[in-house]
Scaffold this active site. Structure first.
Site, PDB file in Angstrom:
ATOM      1  N   ASP A  68       0.819  -1.207   0.000  1.00 17.42           N
ATOM      2  CA  ASP A  68       0.000   0.000   0.000  1.00 17.42           C
ATOM      3  C   ASP A  68       0.855   1.260   0.000  1.00 17.42           C
ATOM      4  O   ASP A  68       0.334   2.367  -0.083  1.00 17.42           O
ATOM      5  CB  ASP A  68      -0.936   0.005   1.224  1.00 17.42           C
ATOM      6  CG  ASP A  68      -2.258  -0.669   0.915  1.00 17.42           C
ATOM      7  OD1 ASP A  68      -2.518  -0.908  -0.273  1.00 17.42           O
ATOM      8  OD2 ASP A  68      -3.026  -0.953   1.855  1.00 17.42           O
TER       9      ASP A  68
ATOM     10  N   ASP B 247     -10.595  -7.713  11.094  1.00 19.91           N
ATOM     11  CA  ASP B 247     -10.491  -9.143  11.416  1.00 19.91           C
ATOM     12  C   ASP B 247     -11.698  -9.620  12.233  1.00 19.91           C
ATOM     13  O   ASP B 247     -12.406 -10.534  11.847  1.00 19.91           O
ATOM     14  CB  ASP B 247      -9.170  -9.448  12.138  1.00 19.91           C
ATOM     15  CG  ASP B 247      -8.791  -8.408  13.172  1.00 19.91           C
ATOM     16  OD1 ASP B 247      -9.567  -7.473  13.405  1.00 19.91           O
ATOM     17  OD2 ASP B 247      -7.707  -8.527  13.768  1.00 19.91           O
TER      18      ASP B 247
HETATM   19  O1  LIG Z   1      -3.430   0.815   4.828  1.00 25.94           O
HETATM   20  C1  LIG Z   1      -2.917  -0.199   5.291  1.00 25.94           C
HETATM   21  C2  LIG Z   1      -2.635  -0.344   6.664  1.00 25.94           C
HETATM   22  C3  LIG Z   1      -2.061  -1.522   7.111  1.00 25.94           C
HETATM   23  N1  LIG Z   1      -1.762  -2.522   6.251  1.00 25.94           N
HETATM   24  C4  LIG Z   1      -1.127  -3.773   6.759  1.00 25.94           C
HETATM   25  O2  LIG Z   1      -1.904  -4.329   7.774  1.00 25.94           O
HETATM   26  C5  LIG Z   1      -1.092  -5.109   8.640  1.00 25.94           C
HETATM   27  C6  LIG Z   1      -1.416  -4.802  10.082  1.00 25.94           C
HETATM   28  O3  LIG Z   1      -1.014  -3.492  10.415  1.00 25.94           O
HETATM   29  P1  LIG Z   1      -0.245  -3.153  11.781  1.00 25.94           P
HETATM   30  O4  LIG Z   1       0.130  -1.723  11.742  1.00 25.94           O
HETATM   31  O5  LIG Z   1       0.818  -4.154  12.004  1.00 25.94           O
HETATM   32  O6  LIG Z   1      -1.406  -3.296  12.816  1.00 25.94           O
HETATM   33  P2  LIG Z   1      -1.614  -4.355  14.015  1.00 25.94           P
HETATM   34  O7  LIG Z   1      -2.373  -3.651  15.066  1.00 25.94           O
HETATM   35  O8  LIG Z   1      -0.377  -5.023  14.411  1.00 25.94           O
HETATM   36  O9  LIG Z   1      -2.586  -5.396  13.308  1.00 25.94           O
HETATM   37  C7  LIG Z   1      -3.508  -6.193  14.016  1.00 25.94           C
HETATM   38  O10 LIG Z   1      -4.765  -5.547  14.038  1.00 25.94           O
HETATM   39  C8  LIG Z   1      -5.348  -5.269  12.766  1.00 25.94           C
HETATM   40  C9  LIG Z   1      -6.726  -4.715  13.001  1.00 25.94           C
HETATM   41  O11 LIG Z   1      -6.678  -3.450  13.559  1.00 25.94           O
HETATM   42  C10 LIG Z   1      -5.437  -6.526  11.936  1.00 25.94           C
HETATM   43  O12 LIG Z   1      -5.802  -6.165  10.642  1.00 25.94           O
HETATM   44  C11 LIG Z   1      -4.101  -7.202  11.854  1.00 25.94           C
HETATM   45  O13 LIG Z   1      -4.171  -8.395  11.126  1.00 25.94           O
HETATM   46  C12 LIG Z   1      -3.623  -7.492  13.253  1.00 25.94           C
HETATM   47  O14 LIG Z   1      -2.356  -8.130  13.212  1.00 25.94           O
HETATM   48  C13 LIG Z   1       0.360  -4.774   8.286  1.00 25.94           C
HETATM   49  O15 LIG Z   1       0.922  -5.863   7.580  1.00 25.94           O
HETATM   50  C14 LIG Z   1       0.218  -3.554   7.406  1.00 25.94           C
HETATM   51  O16 LIG Z   1       1.229  -3.478   6.460  1.00 25.94           O
HETATM   52  C15 LIG Z   1      -2.031  -2.389   4.896  1.00 25.94           C
HETATM   53  O17 LIG Z   1      -1.758  -3.284   4.114  1.00 25.94           O
HETATM   54  N2  LIG Z   1      -2.613  -1.236   4.456  1.00 25.94           N
END
Ligand SMILES: O=c1ccn([C@@H]2O[C@H](COP(=O)(O)OP(=O)(O)O[C@H]3O[C@H](CO)[C@@H](O)[C@H](O)[C@H]3O)[C@@H](O)[C@H]2O)c(=O)[nH]1
Ligand SMILES: [Mn+2]
Length: 677
Positions: free
Chosen positions: A93, A379
């Site tokens: 993204d 999720d």
């Molecule tokens: O516009 C975006 C924003 C995030 N991501 C991806 O989404 C994932 C999760 O993002 P992260 O910043 O790591 O958030 P977390 O809070 O760690 O994610 C948890 O919480 C999210 C919900 O808020 C779920 O979608 C994730 O699967 C879960 O691991 C990463 O691989 C990002 O690269 C995208 O592809 N596009």
């Protein structure tokens, strides 16, 4: 109504909220299921193993270093599974040439890494993690040690190349391959689809590396792109066009496959918890395409009613969009038709078409099919929808964790993440999937629904905040919060028993007393800041002032063995870091108010003659204040002692409004401004 009544009514309200949450959590923990995998039975049927498409989303090459994404990808490519049955799709993204470059380099290294892992049966297949440990002396001079050295050298070369490229973007201008990235901005560019590596079955090492595809969907400033959720739906479409595997595995770019046998041993039934929480999950494509158990015959084929409903061209185009190739791939997936061996590059044009930002317009993507859009916690949101259709899921928790990843580094990032989750949960509470609605209808079981209702936990922030201030209020107003005599004894016993129980729970999971203490602090801080701010975010959304956003958490790659320890029970979870963010405002306020109340109490300045039915405040209320202070101890230390510069002076500016409460806070401020000079 006397002050005494008010205090008790407020306390009763808080207790009711806490009891409700406690009841829901008890329901969740009541009869845990234990699923046992039998990998040996699978080995015999290795030829029947289905295809698996692996999705790795990434969004920002600065907050998510490409070397980390590369490690996620390499760990997935190297799992013990037939390489020709796997495909790894990376969605970017951030539309970053650096990510694409890193992936290309990683595909070259994969030809060394994957055979090395399989030859020596390496357990951890993320190279950064594997090379944190030195090679054992016993193997010196052996073939293994030579291979180990060569592979390590190659990995270091790869890391260096990625690092050098990070600082030098001109590197990409010279190669035609990067032309698609010229004049692009992360939020303004066309779709890019690149087949980084295609497994054509070749010979030797080449045969062992699964497909690698880089994709970045079209973005335009005026189009909402739905963050990770939109990326997942695009991934589902592109993979549908290219490999169309019946199983989909999502691993976020901050996680890696920690066990080489992640599929053979445990994946097939679905590595999905009772409630799907983001990364490390297997879904079936047919479920993501909206099928429910009622649509299927006993043998798994589509019922005739469902065939009429699903497979008419009109209905397909309405749901899945207008791409002919896409519709064909959906029909194949739903009917479980065997996949013809596609040449990936033949599907690039179709893949670009389904990446247009208007492709999903007036289709069911994000509404009833794929990952659902109406919450930033996509999720949990999608999970409720799947269970509501009547599907079940299973949770597999092997002794060696199948996937590991990095937690947000430092308290500010963790608070931000908690705030996003809580915002997403409240969104779910009021959207069409809400577990509050139709408590007894749909196919979701009652207890499952209660389990989902746990998302109201974040609304606890309000009673938590009140409870943190109530003892201080009582001290300042000389009214009683706690009963006296025997009843006080009963209250203390109950609280003590609860503490001992949670401590026992903690220790039985292998955590120390210290981490129990820290967790008590952390959850009070999270409740009174992240969760409180999430209510604020939702209010702004309801008032139409701002939309909820997905703030990506900043990730770091560990470089040394001590940093590299997984976040297991023994890691040091007691470090707090502060910055100038607003998240620290409520905690600082709580500390100052309690400190003021204690000061007033200790010098005997309470309002006199104000004691009502329950008597005036006394030692019990003072102890309450001390307890709150202990829970917010890090704030006390940071704000009172100004331990180091990490406590941002800006925060003191923001707390200025509360300073009149505390004369010595003012002197602390003076000290801080002197430091600034
Ligand atoms: O516009 C975006 C924003 C995030 N991501 C991806 O989404 C994932 C999760 O993002 P992260 O910043 O790591 O958030 P977390 O809070 O760690 O994610 C948890 O919480 C999210 C919900 O808020 C779920 O979608 C994730 O699967 C879960 O691991 C990463 O691989 C990002 O690269 C995208 O592809 N596009
Ligand atoms: Mn993450």
């Amino acid at each position: 109504m006397s002050e005494y009544d008010t205090v008790w009514r407020v306390a009763f309200f808080c207790e009711t909220c806490f009891s409700l949450v406690c009841l829901l959590i008890t329901c969740l923990k009541w009869s845990p299921a234990d699923t046992k995998p039998f990998p040996d039975r699978l080995d015999e049927r290795v030829h029947d193993l289905p295809l698996v498409d692996m999705f790795v989303p990434t969004a920002d090459p600065v907050r998510e270093p490409p070397i980390m994404v590369v490690n996620t990808v390499l760990s997935l490519l190297a799992v013990n599974y037939p390489a020709n049955k796997l495909a790894c799709y990376v969605s970017d993204d951030g539309c970053s040439p650096l990510t694409y470059f890193s992936l290309k380099e990683a595909s070259k290294f994969a030809k060394i890494w994957v055979p090395f892992c399989k030859k020596y049966n390496i357990r951890v297949r993320a190279p950064f993690r594997y090379f944190l440990n030195p090679i054992s002396d016993a193997t010196e001079g052996s073939e293994f040690s030579k291979d180990w050295e060569t592979t390590k050298r190659e990995y270091q070369k790869l890391s260096r190349k990625v690092e050098d490229a990070t600082g030098d973007s001109h590197l990409f201008d010279v190669e035609d391959d990067f032309e698609a990235f010229s004049n692009t901005k992360p939020n303004d560019h066309s779709t890019i689809v690149k087949v980084v590596w295609e497994n054509k079955g070749g010979v030797g090492d080449e045969k062992e590396v699964p497909h690698i595809v880089y994709i970045s969907r079209e973005k335009r400033p005026n189009y909402v792109h739905h963050h990770k959720c939109g990326a997942m739906n695009f991934l589902a479409r592109v993979s549908g066009l290219m490999t169309n595997a019946p199983y989909i595995l999502n691993v976020d770019c901050d996680m890696y496959a920690n066990d080489a046998d992640v599929y053979l041993g445990r994946g097939i039934a679905g590595i999905q918890g009772p409630i799907y929480i983001g990364s490390g999950c297997v879904h079936t494509r047919r479920v993501m395409y909206g099928l429910s158990p009622d649509d299927l015959e006993v043998n798994g084929s589509l019922s005739s009613v469902a065939t009429r409903e699903f497979l008419t061209e009109d209905s397909l185009a309405r749901r899945f969009g207008s791409s002919k190739e896409m519709i064909k791939s959906v029909v194949d997936a739903i009917q479980r038709n065997p996949n013809p061996q596609n040449i990936l590059t033949n599907s690039i044009e179709a893949a670009q078409e389904v990446g247009h930002c208007h492709y999903e317009h007036q289709t069911s993507w994000g509404n009833t099919i794929g990952w659902l859009y109406d919450s930033v916690a996509e999720d949990l949101n999608t999970s409720i929808e799947i269970h509501s259709r009547g599907w079940t899921s299973s949770y597999i928790s092997p002794d060696t964790p199948a996937f590991l990843g990095s937690m947000p580094q430092g308290l500010p990032e963790a608070l931000l993440q908690q705030r996003r989750w809580a915002t997403g949960w409240i969104e779910i509470l009021f959207n069409k999937q809400s577990p509050l609605r139709g408590m007894f209808c749909k196919k979701i079981r009652f207890r499952q629904r209660l389990a989902y209702l746990c998302i109201i936990t974040c609304l606890r922030s309000i009673p938590e905040l009140i409870y943190c201030l109530l003892p201080a209020y009582c001290l300042l107003h000389n009214s009683a919060l706690f009963p006296k005599g025997t009843y006080l004894g009963i209250t203390i016993t109950l609280v003590g028993m609860h503490c001992l129980y949670t401590l026992w729970e903690f220790m039985s999971l292998g955590y120390s007393v210290k981490s129990w203490l820290v967790s008590q602090s952390v959850w009070r801080i999270v409740a009174t800041s992240s969760w409180l701010f999430s209510i604020f975010d939702i209010t702004l959304k309801l008032l139409g002032i701002s939309e909820t956003v997905f703030r990506i958490t900043k990730k770091t790659v560990p470089h040394g063995p001590s940093e590299g320890e997984d976040d297991g029970p023994n890691s040091d979870s007691s470090k707090f870091e502060f910055d100038g963010s607003l998240h620290f405002l409520p905690g600082t306020f709580i500390v100052l108010v309690n400190l003021a109340a204690l000061a007033v109490f200790s010098v005997g300045l309470q309002r006199s003659g104000y004691s009502h039915g329950g008597g005036g405040s006394g030692l019990a209320e003072a102890c309450g204040c001390v307890l709150v202070m202990m829970l917010f101890l890090p704030f006390l230390i940071e704000s009172m002692l100004l331990k180091d510069e990490a406590f941002h002076p800006d925060l003191l500016e923001e707390t200025e409004v509360f300073s009149p409460l505390m004369p010595h806070v003012l002197s602390a401020r003076e000290k801080s401004s002197r430091k600034k000079e």
